[in-house]
Design a protein around this motif. Structure first.
Motif, short mmCIF file in Angstrom:
data_model
loop_
_atom_site.label_atom_id
_atom_site.label_comp_id
_atom_site.label_asym_id
_atom_site.label_seq_id
_atom_site.Cartn_x
_atom_site.Cartn_y
_atom_site.Cartn_z
N GLY A 1 6.36 15.64 5.25
CA GLY A 1 6.83 16.99 4.96
C GLY A 1 6.64 17.34 3.50
N THR A 2 7.29 18.44 3.10
CA THR A 2 7.16 18.86 1.71
C THR A 2 8.50 18.71 0.99
N GLY A 3 9.48 18.10 1.66
CA GLY A 3 10.78 17.93 1.03
C GLY A 3 10.75 16.88 -0.07
N ILE A 4 11.84 16.80 -0.81
CA ILE A 4 11.88 15.89 -1.95
C ILE A 4 11.77 14.44 -1.49
N GLY A 5 12.50 14.10 -0.41
CA GLY A 5 12.44 12.74 0.11
C GLY A 5 11.03 12.36 0.50
N ASP A 6 10.33 13.30 1.15
CA ASP A 6 8.96 13.03 1.58
C ASP A 6 8.06 12.75 0.39
N ARG A 7 8.17 13.60 -0.63
CA ARG A 7 7.30 13.42 -1.79
C ARG A 7 7.63 12.14 -2.52
N LEU A 8 8.92 11.88 -2.66
CA LEU A 8 9.34 10.67 -3.36
C LEU A 8 8.78 9.44 -2.65
N ALA A 9 8.89 9.43 -1.32
CA ALA A 9 8.40 8.29 -0.55
C ALA A 9 6.90 8.13 -0.73
N ARG A 10 6.17 9.25 -0.69
CA ARG A 10 4.72 9.15 -0.81
C ARG A 10 4.31 8.65 -2.20
N ILE A 11 5.01 9.15 -3.23
CA ILE A 11 4.67 8.69 -4.59
C ILE A 11 4.99 7.21 -4.72
N ALA A 12 6.19 6.84 -4.26
CA ALA A 12 6.62 5.44 -4.39
C ALA A 12 5.65 4.53 -3.64
N ALA A 13 5.19 5.00 -2.47
CA ALA A 13 4.28 4.16 -1.70
C ALA A 13 2.94 4.00 -2.39
N LEU A 14 2.59 4.96 -3.25
CA LEU A 14 1.28 4.88 -3.91
C LEU A 14 1.29 4.04 -5.19
N VAL A 15 2.50 3.84 -5.76
CA VAL A 15 2.55 3.21 -7.08
C VAL A 15 1.83 1.86 -7.16
N PRO A 16 2.02 0.95 -6.18
CA PRO A 16 1.35 -0.35 -6.35
C PRO A 16 -0.17 -0.27 -6.25
N PHE A 17 -0.73 0.91 -5.95
CA PHE A 17 -2.18 0.99 -5.76
C PHE A 17 -2.98 0.37 -6.90
N PRO A 18 -2.70 0.73 -8.16
CA PRO A 18 -3.57 0.19 -9.22
C PRO A 18 -3.14 -1.18 -9.72
N ILE A 19 -2.16 -1.80 -9.09
CA ILE A 19 -1.72 -3.12 -9.57
C ILE A 19 -2.77 -4.16 -9.15
N PRO A 20 -3.33 -4.88 -10.10
CA PRO A 20 -4.34 -5.88 -9.75
C PRO A 20 -3.76 -7.00 -8.89
N TYR A 21 -4.63 -7.60 -8.09
CA TYR A 21 -4.22 -8.72 -7.25
C TYR A 21 -3.57 -9.83 -8.07
N VAL A 22 -4.15 -10.06 -9.25
CA VAL A 22 -3.64 -11.19 -10.03
C VAL A 22 -2.21 -10.93 -10.48
N VAL A 23 -1.88 -9.67 -10.76
CA VAL A 23 -0.50 -9.36 -11.15
C VAL A 23 0.43 -9.48 -9.95
N ALA A 24 -0.05 -8.99 -8.81
CA ALA A 24 0.77 -9.10 -7.61
C ALA A 24 1.10 -10.56 -7.33
#
Lengths: 307, 286, 372
Positions: free
Chosen positions: B89-112
């Motif tokens: 959706g376009t609600g705050i919870g929806d956006r927050l969840a989508r942003i939070a889910a995207l954050v680990p994207f650029p974390i390198p494997y070695v850091v993970a």
């Protein structure tokens, strides 16, 4: 729910999406959001704490003493600081050179049809998908013979192998979605193919080019096996420092190095995603020009950020 | 027609150029595997291939790699599908969840992987929390999640690491045509549950399949992840490749080239599967 | 009608005789726009009802509100005598078809058509018997195994229609069914709509911005103007005698000329005098008529032809009436009112530019509205 109740409404709001809105579902949603936020914010916070903890012996829940020696080592231009510099230079070079090479390749791929398209796309993806350690060991002696092993140039070339694979596929998706009528229009207005490429296509795709440089940067930024094997221990990058500190049990330095490795990309992502995340417009609305790459071409993001 | 004909040849040639380093690596390791190249070259011989074929540790390591990557991929896919369906959706919870889910994207494997050692290890944060809560009394009471045979730490870490990529793709699959098709299903008489089962999930699955294949390839291929989190017995395939390749014993180094060759061939096969799923997903769009 | 925020609190009045769809007092708000208000319409089983309106008038929202895909803020929707206002889309017995057919890309043509039966839990034998029937009804027998991506545009429309009919709805809601189609395809899809309606005789409601589509497809047409919907009338009546000046202007009459209603009830305008029925109050008024209502006739008002317009299936001539204002004015004055007139001409009798043609118009073909 996206719709607030309208006063005086006499009909129940139909549910436009497939999911319902029961209280149980709301609880699940809340739990999921919490978990996602923790998983996003937790690791960097934890690394920050670890990087400054003097002593944090089991079973203390929080560090019992603090020190800044890992960070002052960074500031005092120790090996960690030099590794940061090396990684940034390697990453930027890989990102920019990778895009210069891959953008025309991606465009050529997008214009293929039938069997040629499948074979060419698979070929372009291969360097990004083959196990990096095998790519590294398979190429090392060739690099040695070319006297590139152990040199920064050799390491950039090695990083470009997966980066160009990732970026060719990325630009393949970008150009598959690109509306070539724009180019046609420019041609019929008297522009040469070269002029169209420089004055129409590339400026139109500026956001995607930025994303491409970022993606190429990330491939190099997190790279371990190719740096390890081709660099032969003579090119020190941040990921190798992290590996070394973890394996040596130097928790504080490992955490500081890992945090450095995270911070730059996350800042980059947040800048980029301000645009991407706003999305999920109603299906009927046309996708904005900067929208994510088309669904079926998950190119916008082959993610192996390391390896 | 002319435009297509003139555009096709350079496209194929350029793609070949991109793949060239892998082809060189394949050729070199093939030659080295049969004793025709490399530091241990002593003339044509199948002795390295034979040794590797008989070496059970290699195959057990490969099996572990496939098992751990498959499980991590399955977990990440389930999470991404849940986020994409639950928070579009376009609600705050929806956006927050989508942003939070995207954050680990650029974390390198070695850091993970490094972070996982620091959190999931027997003196890591989870163990401390467990002890503070009185669940366990000393570190050895905490289940080993790192360098463990079931690979729980490895699986959880890389499942977490790949949620963003899969979420990103899943969200865009649904954003393209999802709502229209779901509306059509509803108005044709499908309940929300039936719509989810018969339209949303199949659609998502087809659109997401190529990304799922890529994620499997990435997790199965990681060296640093396996080195930091994987067990020593069975030794994950990527680690085994590097160890043999680095060995001082020239015979083992020859074996290393066989593993390299095998890895690249498996990569080739995986790419074929990927392209098949990608073509299937591409057809969904028209 | 109903308590605010509640569900209908008293039994419904019996729906209109034979009414498959009955909409009363419906209001829809969309975003910042004003939305729709007080929409009433009633459609019988087997009837085809068209709603025309300008782009952005809210036609699609109205259909989607009836289908239950967007919330309505007031009013009720009754389908087959059952108030469905509070029901989700799948329980409304109304199928909504998007303007561009949305076939499920992951299913074959057969499975697309079978979809409504499967979600209703119909048995395999019945599905395998009925799907080919539905496909045959839209002349796509033998296409079952195809994937939607392999179909032409017209074929996709026909599959979407067959799939809609497989749900056996009481009401079929069509959003701009012919708008995006080539002339050849329009006929194909129009026939398909007529074909499928034979199967179960649902009430069909279609919205379109194209008056020709409405006239071609519908038994009755209503106009959505200014948030309201006019009463549905047969296309001939609507196009001949629009209920209001605003509707008339929306319909785009070729000739709109000002005049006067005189004290004796006669309407005087550049094309002569006529007696409107019902009688209108004395004062300024506007008369409208179609191009094909103006006919060359000896003794008519002289028209100097100034131009010709070639349409695909007809030709019209435009010209200036050579009249002086008389009756109430002085006949010596130059023309003081617009005198441009368009009339349809026959292929064998196309006048030349500069010709002077006497023309007349039948009183029955003129709509007169008082100006206020």
């Amino acid at each position: 729910m996206t719709h607030a109740p309208v006063p005086g409404r006499t009909t129940a709001a139909p549910i436009p999406v497939a999911t319902g809105a029961s209280p149980g579902w709301r609880g699940v949603r809340l739990a999921m959001v919490t978990l996602l936020v923790i998983s996003a914010v937790g690791p960097p916070a934890l690394l920050a704490m670890l990087s400054a903890s003097q002593s944090w012996f089991y079973p203390a829940l929080l560090p019992t003493g603090w020190t800044a020696d890992a960070w002052s080592a960074v500031v005092r231009r120790g090996p960690l600081a030099r590794a940061v510099g090396t990684s940034v230079v390697l990453g930027l070079t890989t990102g920019v050179v990778g895009c210069v090479l891959a953008a025309p390749i991606g465009r050529a791929l997008a214009r293929l049809h039938g069997a040629a398209r499948h074979v060419a796309v698979a070929a372009a993806v291969l360097p990004a998908a083959a196990p990096p350690i095998a790519v590294a060991t398979g190429l090392q002696l060739t690099f040695v013979r070319a006297q590139l092993a152990g040199t920064p140039v050799g390491v950039v070339l090695a990083h470009l192998v997966p980066a160009v694979g990732v970026l060719s596929f990325f630009f393949f998706a970008v150009f598959t979605a690109y509306d070539t009528r724009l180019d046609d229009e420019a041609r019929s207005l008297g522009a040469s193919p070269r002029q169209v490429w420089l004055r129409v296509t590339l400026p139109t795709l500026r956001p995607q080019l930025g994303a491409g440089v970022g993606l190429g940067f990330l491939v190099s930024w997190g790279q371990v096996p190719l740096t390890l094997v081709i660099g032969g221990g003579r090119v020190h990058t941040l990921p190798l420092e992290v590996m070394g500190y973890v394996q040596a049990g130097e928790t504080r330095f490992a955490a500081a190095a890992a945090l450095l490795l995270i911070l730059l990309p996350i800042v980059l992502l947040l800048v980029a995603s301000a645009r991407l995340v706003r999305g999920s417009a109603p299906a009927s609305a046309p996708a904005p020009a900067s929208a994510p790459a088309p669904a079926s071409a998950p190119a916008s993001a082959p993610t192996r950020v390391s390896a | 027609m002319t435009a297509r004909a003139s555009g096709s040849a350079p496209g194929a040639a350029l793609a070949g150029l991109v793949a060239a380093p892998v082809v060189v690596g394949l050729g070199y390791s093939a030659a080295a595997a049969i004793g025709l190249a490399g530091p241990a070259a002593r003339g044509l011989s199948l002795v390295h291939i034979d040794r590797v074929m008989r070496d059970a540790t290699v195959w057990r390591g490969l099996a572990w790699t496939i098992y751990a990557a498959a499980l991590a991929t399955a977990l990440a896919t389930a999470a991404a599908v849940a986020v994409a369906i639950g928070f579009r959706g376009t609600g705050i919870g929806d956006r927050l969840a989508r942003i939070a889910a995207l954050v680990p994207f650029p974390i390198p494997y070695v850091v993970a992987a490094a972070g996982a050692v620091l959190v999931l290890g027997q003196s890591g944060l989870l163990a401390r929390l467990a002890a503070a809560a009185g669940v366990i009394h000393d570190p050895s009471g905490f289940p080993p999640l790192v360098l463990d045979r079931p690979g729980l730490g490895f699986i959880l870490t890389f499942a977490w690491k790949e949620v963003p990529f899969l979420t990103f793709v899943a969200v865009s699959v649904l954003a393209t045509r999802g709502q229209q098709l779901e509306e059509t299903a509803r108005t044709l008489g499908a309940s929300p549950a039936a719509t989810l089962r018969r339209v949303t999930v199949p659609l998502l699955w087809r659109g997401l399949a190529p990304a799922v294949v890529l994620v499997f390839i990435f997790i199965a291929g990681t060296y640093e992840g396996a080195a930091l989190l994987g067990p020593t017995d069975p030794l994950p395939f990527a680690v085994a490749t590097y160890e043999r390749y680095q060995a001082l014993d020239l015979t083992l180094r020859g074996d290393g080239f066989v593993l390299t060759l095998l890895g690249l061939i498996l990569g080739l096969a995986a790419v074929a599967v990927f392209e098949w799923t990608r073509a299937r997903a591409e057809r969904l769009r028209s | 009608m109903t308590a605010p925020g509640g569900v209908p609190d008293r039994p419904l009045p019996a729906p209109a005789a034979n009414g498959a769809l009955d909409v009363r007092g419906l209001a829809v708000s969309f975003g910042s726009h004003a939305g729709l208000a007080q929409i009433d319409l009633s459609v019988a089983a087997g009837e085809r009802f068209a709603i025309v309106g300008a782009s952005g008038a809210g036609k699609t929202s109205l259909l989607r509100a009836i289908a239950g895909l967007v919330p309505c803020t007031a009013g009720r929707v009754v389908i087959g005598g059952r108030d469905v206002s509070a029901l989700p889309p799948e329980r409304r017995d109304a199928v909504y078809l998007h303007q561009v057919p949305t076939l499920f890309p992951h299913l074959t043509v057969f499975e697309n058509v079978a979809f409504p039966m499967r979600v209703r839990g119909l048995g395999r034998a019945e599905i395998e018997r009925r799907v080919p029937e539905m496909l045959a009804a839209v002349r796509l027998a033998g296409f079952g195994a195809r994937s939607p991506q392999t179909l032409s545009g017209g074929q996709r429309h026909r599959v979407a229609l067959a799939r809609a009919m497989a749900a056996r709805p009481s009401v079929l809601l069509l959003d701009e069914p012919l708008s995006s189609l080539d002339p050849g395809l329009r006929e194909e899809v129009r026939e398909a709509i007529l074909d499928v309606q034979h199967v179960d005789r649902p009430a069909v409601v279609l919205v379109t911005h194209d008056l020709d589509d409405a006239g071609l497809l519908a038994d009755r047409v209503a106009v959505l103007l200014d948030r309201r919907l006019t009463a549905g009338t047969p296309p001939s009546a609507l196009f001949g005698h629009p209920p209001t000046l605003a509707v008339a202007r929306f319909l785009g009459f070729a000739n709109e000329l000002p005049g006067h209603v005189l004290a004796d009830g006669t309407f005087e305008w550049p094309l002569g005098r006529l007696r409107p029925a019902p009688a209108l109050p004395c004062g300024p008024a506007i008369g409208l008529c179609r191009a094909d209502a103006v006919r060359p006739a000896a003794g008519g008002v002289p028209l100097r032809i100034t131009g010709l317009r070639y349409h695909a299936q007809r030709t019209t001539a435009v010209g200036e009436l050579l009249v002086r204002r008389d009756g109430q004015g002085t006949s010596a004055d130059p023309p003081a009112w617009p005198t441009s007139v368009e009339l349809q001409v026959l292929p064998g009798a196309v006048p030349a530019i500069g010709d002077i043609l006497p023309v007349t118009v039948d009183a029955r073909d003129v709509s007169v509205f008082p100006l206020r």
